[in-house]
Design an enzyme around this catalytic site. Structure first.
Site, mmCIF file in Angstrom:
data_model
loop_
_atom_site.group_PDB
_atom_site.id
_atom_site.type_symbol
_atom_site.label_atom_id
_atom_site.label_comp_id
_atom_site.label_asym_id
_atom_site.label_seq_id
_atom_site.Cartn_x
_atom_site.Cartn_y
_atom_site.Cartn_z
ATOM 1 C CG HIS A 1 15.589 -43.086 10.533
ATOM 2 N ND1 HIS A 1 16.967 -43.035 10.461
ATOM 3 C CD2 HIS A 1 15.303 -42.997 11.868
ATOM 4 C CE1 HIS A 1 17.472 -42.936 11.684
ATOM 5 N NE2 HIS A 1 16.492 -42.899 12.543
ATOM 6 C CG ASP B 1 18.646 -42.586 7.510
ATOM 7 O OD1 ASP B 1 17.603 -41.926 7.378
ATOM 8 O OD2 ASP B 1 18.884 -43.296 8.505
ATOM 9 C CB SER C 1 18.048 -40.941 14.721
ATOM 10 O OG SER C 1 18.299 -42.294 14.996
#
Length: 356
Positions: free
Chosen positions: A98, A129, A208
């Site tokens: 992402h 992911d 992230s």
């Protein structure tokens, strides 16, 4: 490929050595001696102050930050900022799918450089992911991270999260491992991630793709998302974050680097397409089977379109997301119990799962 996945040989910096000395007093102790028999003034003058546990822990934090932070990078995409971890000395960097989004080209800022470097996409795997990008012209002195053994991650273990939250490059937060083996959905229509590491270390936007690190300087996970609290309008829940375990990262990243894609997902599948059905109170009541893969796991176990799955592997199934979470906790070739409703009757089946 010069990536290290074995534990470092140096002992944990947080180890504390405490030495106690006992003194016996013979007969004829002089006046002014303490109960131990040693003159108080002499003892005060000769004993050095003992190191405190706080100082040792602080030293451990600083050692880990100094060791690992050069392996954590900032990734700039068309949509914003994220983090990544240097995977090997050939310039491969692991991050979240992402983070890269639909992008093919990126700018990467190393912790040791002032100017960003160009990078390109190697492969992305949204189902877990994860993504790998590669520097176009990797410098000579890259610092690949050391990836630890996920089997040794334990609840209560102190961890540091390193990344670039909110654009603040090279930031560090601390916490503990709160739980292991979590299955977490990123939301309706997005990936459901299995075997996640839950941590209290703060994970904010921009973290992230960074590094969740133990006090031995090993990356034990890739921070991916923070829990959302529906009671706060979907706002971030403090102290509840999740990281993809190191074993999953290395398993998938090696495939993406070698093949340009994931050839072995390691994810369990039931072999059905499903939709959420509602009960009498308009609450989610199960995952209705829309289509069954020919000769797939569900087909071989006797499930058919119209059946409503309400439990898998002992976990309740109320909708599409909860079914995905129950599957994420399993592995291909596992045999699990499946409870389903057909024509108003509850039935049970034993299903040997396939691979997604």
């Amino acid at each position: 490929m010069a990536r290290t996945s074995l534990p470092r040989s140096r002992p944990p910096a947080a180890a504390v050595l405490c030495v106690a000395a006992l003194f016996a007093c013979a007969s004829g102790c002089t006046a002014g001696a303490t109960a131990s028999g040693e003159p108080a003034a002499a003892r005060t003058a000769t004993r050095a102050p003992a190191p405190t546990r706080t100082e040792d822990l602080q030293d451990a934090y600083q050692d880990v930050v100094q060791d690992v932070l050069p392996s954590v990078v900032q990734i700039t995409t068309e949509d914003g900022l994220g983090s990544g971890v240097v995977y090997d000395d050939r310039g491969h960097i692991v991050t979240n799918a992402h983070v890269v989004g639909e992008g093919e080209e990126f700018e990467v800022l190393l912790a040791t450089r002032q100017q960003p470097l160009a990078a390109r996409l190697v492969a992305a795997y949204p189902d877990q992911d994860l993504a790998v990008i590669a520097l176009d012209d990797p410098p000579d002195r890259l610092r690949p991270a050391t990836f630890g053994d996920s089997r040794k991650v334990a609840v209560g273990q102190i961890v540091l999260a390193m990344g670039n939250p909110l654009g603040l490059s090279s930031s560090v937060t601390q916490g503990i491992v709160s739980a292991v083996g979590r299955s977490v959905s990123e939301g309706e229509g997005r990936a459901t991630l299995g075997n996640m590491v839950q941590t209290s270390a703060a994970i904010n936007p921009g973290n992230s793709g960074g590094a969740l690190v133990n006090l031995s300087g090993q990356v034990i996970g890739i921070p991916t998302l923070a829990a959302r609290d529906p009671g706060m309008g979907g706002g971030q829940a403090a102290g509840i974050g999740f990281a993809i375990p190191a074993s999953t990262v290395t398993f998938l990243a090696d495939q993406m680097i070698e093949h340009g894609r994931v050839v072995d997902s390691g994810q369990a599948a039931l072999g059905v397409s499903v939709r959420t059905v509602l009960g009498d109170g308009f609450e989610p009541a199960g995952a209705a089977v829309v289509e069954v893969t020919d000769d797939g796991p569900a087909d071989r176990a006797g499930l058919r379109p119209g059946d409503v799955v309400v439990e898998l592997g002992g976990e309740p199934v109320t909708d599409v997301v909860s079914l995905a979470e129950a599957l994420a906790a399993q592995r291909p070739d596992d045999t699990v119990s499946v409870r389903y409703a057909r024509d108003g009757d509850k039935r049970d089946a034993r299903v040997t799962l396939g691979e997604a």
